[in-house]
Enzyme design. Sequence first.
Site, PDB file in Angstrom:
ATOM      1  N   TYR A   6       5.482   6.509  12.439  1.00 51.93           N
ATOM      2  CA  TYR A   6       5.608   5.174  13.047  1.00 51.93           C
ATOM      3  C   TYR A   6       6.632   5.137  14.176  1.00 51.93           C
ATOM      4  O   TYR A   6       7.406   4.178  14.271  1.00 51.93           O
ATOM      5  CB  TYR A   6       6.043   4.141  11.988  1.00 51.93           C
ATOM      6  CG  TYR A   6       5.104   3.972  10.821  1.00 51.93           C
ATOM      7  CD1 TYR A   6       3.765   3.647  11.014  1.00 51.93           C
ATOM      8  CD2 TYR A   6       5.565   4.121   9.516  1.00 51.93           C
ATOM      9  CE1 TYR A   6       2.914   3.470   9.940  1.00 51.93           C
ATOM     10  CE2 TYR A   6       4.710   3.944   8.431  1.00 51.93           C
ATOM     11  CZ  TYR A   6       3.391   3.626   8.664  1.00 51.93           C
ATOM     12  OH  TYR A   6       2.559   3.434   7.595  1.00 51.93           O
ATOM     13  N   TYR A 133      -1.861  -4.813   4.109  1.00 54.31           N
ATOM     14  CA  TYR A 133      -1.656  -3.394   4.435  1.00 54.31           C
ATOM     15  C   TYR A 133      -2.105  -2.583   3.231  1.00 54.31           C
ATOM     16  O   TYR A 133      -1.645  -2.811   2.113  1.00 54.31           O
ATOM     17  CB  TYR A 133      -0.175  -3.105   4.732  1.00 54.31           C
ATOM     18  CG  TYR A 133       0.085  -1.630   4.935  1.00 54.31           C
ATOM     19  CD1 TYR A 133      -0.034  -1.061   6.204  1.00 54.31           C
ATOM     20  CD2 TYR A 133       0.399  -0.799   3.856  1.00 54.31           C
ATOM     21  CE1 TYR A 133       0.164   0.299   6.390  1.00 54.31           C
ATOM     22  CE2 TYR A 133       0.589   0.556   4.034  1.00 54.31           C
ATOM     23  CZ  TYR A 133       0.479   1.099   5.299  1.00 54.31           C
ATOM     24  OH  TYR A 133       0.663   2.446   5.485  1.00 54.31           O
ATOM     25  N   ASP A 223      -4.345  -3.836  -5.153  1.00 54.64           N
ATOM     26  CA  ASP A 223      -3.572  -2.722  -4.619  1.00 54.64           C
ATOM     27  C   ASP A 223      -2.106  -2.993  -4.964  1.00 54.64           C
ATOM     28  O   ASP A 223      -1.413  -3.716  -4.259  1.00 54.64           O
ATOM     29  CB  ASP A 223      -3.784  -2.627  -3.102  1.00 54.64           C
ATOM     30  CG  ASP A 223      -2.917  -1.550  -2.458  1.00 54.64           C
ATOM     31  OD1 ASP A 223      -2.074  -0.953  -3.160  1.00 54.64           O
ATOM     32  OD2 ASP A 223      -3.082  -1.322  -1.244  1.00 54.64           O
ATOM     33  N   LYS A 250       3.397   4.814  -4.953  1.00 53.15           N
ATOM     34  CA  LYS A 250       4.830   4.707  -4.669  1.00 53.15           C
ATOM     35  C   LYS A 250       5.739   4.955  -5.895  1.00 53.15           C
ATOM     36  O   LYS A 250       6.095   6.083  -6.144  1.00 53.15           O
ATOM     37  CB  LYS A 250       5.140   3.380  -3.978  1.00 53.15           C
ATOM     38  CG  LYS A 250       4.559   3.333  -2.561  1.00 53.15           C
ATOM     39  CD  LYS A 250       5.183   2.249  -1.706  1.00 53.15           C
ATOM     40  CE  LYS A 250       4.874   2.455  -0.238  1.00 53.15           C
ATOM     41  NZ  LYS A 250       3.694   1.751   0.263  1.00 53.15           N
TER      42      LYS A 250
HETATM   43  C1  LIG Z   1       2.411   2.236   0.932  1.00 51.92           C
HETATM   44  C2  LIG Z   1       1.182   1.532   0.594  1.00 51.92           C
HETATM   45  C3  LIG Z   1      -0.067   2.184   0.602  1.00 51.92           C
HETATM   46  C4  LIG Z   1      -0.243   3.612   1.053  1.00 51.92           C
HETATM   47  O1  LIG Z   1       0.395   4.527   0.247  1.00 51.92           O
HETATM   48  P1  LIG Z   1       0.708   5.999   0.810  1.00 51.92           P
HETATM   49  O2  LIG Z   1       1.211   6.739  -0.379  1.00 51.92           O
HETATM   50  O3  LIG Z   1       1.732   5.815   1.888  1.00 51.92           O
HETATM   51  O4  LIG Z   1      -0.561   6.546   1.355  1.00 51.92           O
HETATM   52  C5  LIG Z   1      -1.185   1.465   0.191  1.00 51.92           C
HETATM   53  N1  LIG Z   1      -1.084   0.184  -0.195  1.00 51.92           N
HETATM   54  C6  LIG Z   1       0.096  -0.479  -0.213  1.00 51.92           C
HETATM   55  C7  LIG Z   1       0.133  -1.888  -0.690  1.00 51.92           C
HETATM   56  C8  LIG Z   1       1.267   0.163   0.209  1.00 51.92           C
HETATM   57  O5  LIG Z   1       2.421  -0.501   0.226  1.00 51.92           O
END
Ligand SMILES: *Cc1c(COP(=O)(O)O)cnc(C)c1O
Length: 402
Positions: A6, A133, A223, A250
């Site tokens: 980024y 996102y 998500d 994460k």
């Molecule tokens: C960080 C994130 C992702 C992507 O995860 P990566 O391990 O970076 O590929 C997907 N969805 C959400 C809500 C996120 O915060």
Amino acid sequence: MIWYPYTQMKGMKSPYKITGAEGVYLYTGGKKLIDSVSSWWSAIHGYNHPEMNEAIISQVRKFSHVMLGGLTHEPVERLAEKLSVWLPGDLNHCFFSDSGSVAVEVALKMALQYFINIGESQRVMTLSLEHSYHGDTFRAMEAGDDEDYHFILKACGKNENIIHIPTEISDLEKAFSDYGEKLNCLIVEPLLQCAGGMRIYSIDFLKRARELCDEYGTLLVFDEVATGFGRTGNRFVADLVQPDILILGKALTGGYIGHAVTVANEKVFAGFYDGDPNHALMHGPTFMGNALACAAAMKSIEIFERDNYIAKIKRIEEIARENMRGFSARGVKEVRIIGGCVCIECEDSEVTRGFQDFAYDNGVFSRPFLKYIYTMPPYIISEEDLVSILRVMKQYFMDSEF
Ligand SMILES: *Cc1c(COP(=O)(O)O)cnc(C)c1O
């Protein structure tokens, strides 16, 4: 040389070189910084945690990795078993992958194929939220909606099969009445949209989404890559409203190793489980179910439960509310707090520009983005360190002229 994320590499401000990390502290160039970001929100136990270290070391002595194609092992079996029991309802079927973006791809593919398998192949559309996102791979970018991250998509033209709506119930109802029969899923970051600007919205929206998904036969996908494991003050938002597919990443491994999981309920799994080889889920990341990642995730969950992290997060929220109460200053648009997340939305991105250096000079590591100055600290943070972070966030506006 390294190509950093980024960032325009030309003229990039040089990153802080980390020589050690312990608890909530990062060590760099003889300085000790309180980490206010938890390494993109993942290091919930802080760094160099003795029990987490030990879990990985003892697994590495057995083996680090074997593929999951035709093989299995105890760490992945234990983790899948634990998640099946621990996650709400019948979210029982765990598909592992190496990152959140890939886990999102898997969920979107699962939703599409589920309907192809059961003979509803007209369901080619995905409903998503404005400012969402979901990761940086292509379909995840399309499901996401943040031009600041994904402006290159414009070059390919808009994907007409993905609709984005605001987090208003009226827009949700309209989208279902317009497209309901064609939607395979609604994908959301539940309750808190993180990378899109720490935007909090109502649980009523999610309750209504569940009703409409049931009414129209659409799958609901949460998500929780960012919100999972307590960040909103709930263990999972899925504890409040039950999705059909849940994505975790994460903090899954306590920030130790990249890993993620897409968890399907019984109904979704049943759509794939029959005698037809074409009904199988054709996906298989090389490092899915990595044994070190699974050992880390098991230990992370054990600590999360044993040390009552939900209470720790509630305390972070209380301290934050107390310390931010009545705060306003020039350049500040709004302060938002939920669980272990505190965000100052600034008037514009110019305002955030000097904050990282200011924080560094005051013993805090921060990485503001766009118009947002925020903290998502490790849950083990002491009151004193948390108050220091919040003080630095406030002081910046006192000392600067915007
Ligand atoms: C960080 C994130 C992702 C992507 O995860 P990566 O391990 O970076 O590929 C997907 N969805 C959400 C809500 C996120 O915060």
